[in-house]
Design an enzyme around this catalytic site. Structure first.
Site, short mmCIF file in Angstrom:
data_model
loop_
_atom_site.label_atom_id
_atom_site.label_comp_id
_atom_site.label_asym_id
_atom_site.label_seq_id
_atom_site.Cartn_x
_atom_site.Cartn_y
_atom_site.Cartn_z
N GLU A 441 -36.01 -11.57 -17.60
CA GLU A 441 -35.79 -12.68 -18.54
C GLU A 441 -35.47 -13.97 -17.80
O GLU A 441 -34.64 -14.76 -18.26
CB GLU A 441 -34.66 -12.35 -19.51
CG GLU A 441 -35.08 -11.81 -20.83
CD GLU A 441 -36.46 -12.22 -21.22
OE1 GLU A 441 -36.74 -13.42 -21.28
OE2 GLU A 441 -37.29 -11.32 -21.46
C1 LIG Z 1 -37.47 -3.41 -14.73
C2 LIG Z 1 -38.17 -4.68 -15.06
C3 LIG Z 1 -38.53 -4.94 -16.38
C4 LIG Z 1 -39.22 -6.10 -16.69
N1 LIG Z 1 -39.65 -6.31 -17.99
C5 LIG Z 1 -40.53 -7.33 -18.22
C6 LIG Z 1 -41.18 -7.45 -19.50
O1 LIG Z 1 -40.92 -6.66 -20.42
N2 LIG Z 1 -42.08 -8.43 -19.67
C7 LIG Z 1 -42.41 -9.31 -18.67
O2 LIG Z 1 -43.23 -10.17 -18.89
N3 LIG Z 1 -41.78 -9.25 -17.47
C8 LIG Z 1 -40.87 -8.28 -17.22
N4 LIG Z 1 -40.26 -8.18 -16.00
C9 LIG Z 1 -40.56 -9.18 -14.98
C10 LIG Z 1 -39.38 -10.11 -14.71
O3 LIG Z 1 -39.14 -10.94 -15.80
C11 LIG Z 1 -39.70 -10.86 -13.40
O4 LIG Z 1 -39.59 -9.90 -12.35
C12 LIG Z 1 -38.79 -12.04 -13.18
O5 LIG Z 1 -39.06 -13.04 -14.12
C13 LIG Z 1 -38.95 -12.64 -11.78
O6 LIG Z 1 -40.30 -12.79 -11.42
P1 LIG Z 1 -40.80 -12.21 -10.03
O7 LIG Z 1 -40.39 -10.80 -9.94
O8 LIG Z 1 -42.24 -12.50 -9.87
O9 LIG Z 1 -39.97 -13.02 -8.95
P2 LIG Z 1 -40.36 -14.45 -8.34
O10 LIG Z 1 -40.78 -15.38 -9.41
O11 LIG Z 1 -41.28 -14.26 -7.21
O12 LIG Z 1 -38.94 -14.94 -7.80
C14 LIG Z 1 -38.36 -14.42 -6.61
C15 LIG Z 1 -37.03 -15.13 -6.37
O13 LIG Z 1 -37.25 -16.53 -6.15
C16 LIG Z 1 -36.47 -17.31 -7.04
N5 LIG Z 1 -37.28 -18.47 -7.48
C17 LIG Z 1 -38.56 -18.46 -7.86
N6 LIG Z 1 -38.94 -19.70 -8.23
C18 LIG Z 1 -37.88 -20.49 -8.08
C19 LIG Z 1 -37.62 -21.88 -8.31
N7 LIG Z 1 -38.56 -22.70 -8.78
N8 LIG Z 1 -36.37 -22.35 -8.06
C20 LIG Z 1 -35.40 -21.54 -7.61
N9 LIG Z 1 -35.58 -20.22 -7.38
C21 LIG Z 1 -36.80 -19.70 -7.60
C22 LIG Z 1 -36.13 -16.40 -8.22
O14 LIG Z 1 -34.90 -16.75 -8.81
C23 LIG Z 1 -36.06 -15.02 -7.56
O15 LIG Z 1 -34.76 -14.79 -7.10
C24 LIG Z 1 -39.52 -7.04 -15.67
C25 LIG Z 1 -39.12 -6.79 -14.35
C26 LIG Z 1 -38.47 -5.62 -14.04
C27 LIG Z 1 -38.11 -5.36 -12.61
#
Ligand SMILES: Cc1cc2nc3c(=O)[nH]c(=O)nc-3n(C[C@H](O)[C@H](O)[C@H](O)COP(=O)(O)OP(=O)(O)OC[C@H]3O[C@@H](n4cnc5c(N)ncnc54)[C@H](O)[C@@H]3O)c2cc1C
Length: 596
Positions: A441
């Site tokens: 989220e």
């Molecule tokens: C168990 C689980 C359930 C999930 N359920 C859903 C679901 O139901 N539906 C769905 O759509 N998604 C779902 N997700 C996905 C989840 O919402 C994403 O993993 C999350 O939004 C982060 O995206 P990412 O993993 O690609 O990390 P990234 O976007 O690659 O981020 C990596 C890190 O970099 C930081 N970061 C990235 N961009 C910036 C910025 N501009 N400024 C500062 N910091 C930054 C982030 O805070 C994070 O710490 C789920 C994930 C998991 C693990």
């Protein structure tokens, strides 16, 4: 085996005495929530959470979900019956309008139930939780036909919902999304692409799964300006509402992950799946934000739920476990040692968690009440203030309650010593499960950026000004009351720290955005600490009044002690946060990427 008891009495006290929700009986649905109804609803909800959902928490963690070769997913033993009991109890539609089969009760009641469910069994609670988010999005942005087709079945619990945003290369930055939507002659679209990490994407709990999916319509602009939202059912729905053929959406695999093992986290493959536009073309993020905002508050409550469950088990253990003697002499001389709850350091831990939990519960309910007022009030000024506070507090509830919720689960695990590290005690599960709430989220760093970059400057800082004024007025109104002094006195310097942080950011961060980025998490926690302190002020006021009426004297006295503990030991953290914000971003940004 760990246990869980829903905090029904505490929640009733918060709703009736602290938030005085009966003041809002003029809002639709509120007059139906009389004291008797509140008690009946929360008692039933607490029973379901404690007796039906909680006993499946540990077994669900051990068993996890399994995916069959045909892409179907089986949830752990007992989940289907528990889900059916939740649906049959009408919990899905507690605050959904009656025209779609709901009960139209205030959203604040649903939030209380989310707290119970999240504490009892987080993984199980996510199946209905996502459905409620999808219902909220369809209610606001769905066409009348879409509402009539999907909502009654979802409210009944016969169909569940999901939220499909994430793709392998696109998490935080949704503008990168590749899933494609091609218009069909009949007005529908064919969706093709891969979504990952989709919670509850496939399972055996419901007859149909209603996926809300973001995708880019062929030819739409790149970036976030070309994102549209679609409703894509697992089974197509016939004219008469019966289920038709299987749609082109399948679960490709399920993730093996750190926690919430009993919730299926799916890779979803869309192969020309039939979908229908929700809301306007290229305005998908707006529509999805309804679901995301709802979900952010719900995820914050998940952090609280895990903190509460871990706390309850830590207290039970601390009363039983005999080690060492109290510093002031044996408290249990007839036994070989005293229970560890006599030790100040153990008490410090337990007090810290509980003082957080009670105020965090008040904050979650207060924020949910703002949502009710913003959506149901007839008074435009009242609506605007509530909407401002709701917007301001959404990243705080999500970020602070989950950061602290996880930290508290770790602290509670610590009370078990080495036994906390052993799976059979169940404390490790709270830690593993609580961890995800900080990530999904919108990772908590992104919540902090939302607060500092969007919510703070919005409308010239109107929401923050309204909050500062509200707390200042509270301090002024109660500052002379002797019994309130331990609560109001420490609040003023904390509020001053918040004001100083906002001022410093206004003067320094516009010209140097890295200052805002480097201070964002500290600002989120600074505001969070102040609002939790404010909640303790409100709780103290209500507890003093209840005590004066001779109601529940012992429990009220305990609240006053917890409130003083928070004021003495947690509230002073605001000065540390302010110092960090004022340090700016020079050192944070000084090293090159290679120098790390
Ligand atoms: C168990 C689980 C359930 C999930 N359920 C859903 C679901 O139901 N539906 C769905 O759509 N998604 C779902 N997700 C996905 C989840 O919402 C994403 O993993 C999350 O939004 C982060 O995206 P990412 O993993 O690609 O990390 P990234 O976007 O690659 O981020 C990596 C890190 O970099 C930081 N970061 C990235 N961009 C910036 C910025 N501009 N400024 C500062 N910091 C930054 C982030 O805070 C994070 O710490 C789920 C994930 C998991 C693990």
């Amino acid at each position: 085996m760990p246990s869980y008891r829903a905090p029904v009495e505490d929640t009733l006290f918060l709703l009736e005495d602290v938030l005085a929700i009966h003041r809002y009986d003029n809002l639709p649905g509120f007059s139906d929530a009389s004291s008797d109804v509140l008690r009946a609803v929360l008692s039933e909800g607490g029973k379901l959470a404690g007796e039906v959902l909680a006993p499946l928490n540990l077994s669900g963690d051990r068993e996890g979900c399994t995916r069959n070769a045909d892409g179907s997913v089986v949830t752990p033993k007992g989940f289907k019956q528990a889900y059916d009991a939740y649906a049959a109890g009408g919990w899905m539609g507690l605050s959904v309008p009656e025209e779609f089969g709901g009960q139209g009760l205030p959203h604040v009641l649903s939030t209380a139930m989310q707290d119970f469910v999240s504490g009892a069994n987080l993984a199980l609670g996510m199946y209905p939780g996502l459905t409620q988010g999808a219902i909220a999005a369809l209610l606001v942005h769905g066409s009348q036909a879409q509402k009539e087709t999907y909502l009654p079945k979802m409210v009944e619990g016969a169909w569940t919902g999901t939220m499909n945003l994430t793709e392998p290369h696109c998490g935080t930055d949704l503008g990168l999304l590749k899933t494609k939507a091609v218009p069909n002659p009949d007005g529908s679209y064919s969706l093709t692409g891969t979504k990952i990490f989709i919670s509850a994407g496939e399972h055996d709990l419901s007859e149909n799964i209603v996926h809300l999916v973001i995708a880019r319509i062929e030819g739409a602009p790149a970036g976030t300006k070309g994102i549209s939202l679609f409703v894509v059912p697992k089974f197509l729905v016939n004219e008469d509402g019966s289920l038709g053929e299987r749609n082109g959406v399948t679960c490709g695999s399920i993730e093996h992950k750190m926690g919430i093992h009993a919730n299926s986290t799916c890779v979803m493959n869309y192969d020309g799946a039939k979908g229908w536009l929700v809301g306007q073309e290229n305005r998908g993020l707006n529509a999805m934000f309804v679901m995301m905002n709802e979900a952010r508050l719900a995820v914050g409550v998940q952090g609280l739920g895990q903190s509460e469950a871990a706390y309850q088990n830590a207290v039970a253990y601390a009363r039983e476990r005999l080690q060492g003697r109290a510093l002031t002499g044996a408290k249990n001389p007839e036994r070989a040692a005293d229970p560890i709850i006599v030790h100040p350091d153990v008490r410090r831990t337990l007090m810290q968690i509980r003082a957080f939990n009670e105020a965090a519960r008040a904050l979650a309910l207060w924020t949910a009440l703002q949502s009710d007022i913003a959506h149901r009030s007839q008074d435009a000024t009242e609506r605007q203030l509530a909407d401002d506070l709701l917007g301001l507090m959404t990243p705080v509830v999500k970020g602070v309650l989950t950061d602290r919720g996880f930290a508290n689960a770790v602290e509670a695990q610590q009370m078990f010593g080495g036994h906390g590290y052993i799976e059979e005690w169940g404390m490790s599960q709270f830690v593993r499960d609580a961890r995800i709430a900080m990530i999904y989220e919108g990772a908590n760093g992104i919540q902090a950026m939302d607060l500092i970059g969007r919510k703070l400057p919005k409308d010239g800082g109107r929401a923050m000004m309204a909050f500062l004024t509200e707390v200042q007025t509270f301090i002024k109104d109660h500052g002379e009351d002797e019994a309130m002094k331990p609560f109001v006195g420490p609040l003023q310097p904390a509020l001053n720290d918040l004001q100083a942080a906002v001022m410093w950011l206004m003067q320094n961060a516009f010209t140097k955005p890295d200052h805002a980025g480097a201070g964002a998490t500290d600002l989120m926690h600074l505001l969070g600490t102040v609002v939790l302190g404010y909640m303790w002020g409100k709780i103290a006021k209500a507890a003093l009044a209840a005590k004066a009426e001779g109601r529940d004297a012992e429990r009220m006295e305990a609240k006053l002690v917890l409130g003083r503990f928070f004021m003495e030991r947690t509230l002073p953290e605001t000065s540390l946060r302010l110092a960090r914000i004022k340090a700016g971003s020079e050192t944070t940004m000084a090293l090159s990427a290679e120098a790390f």
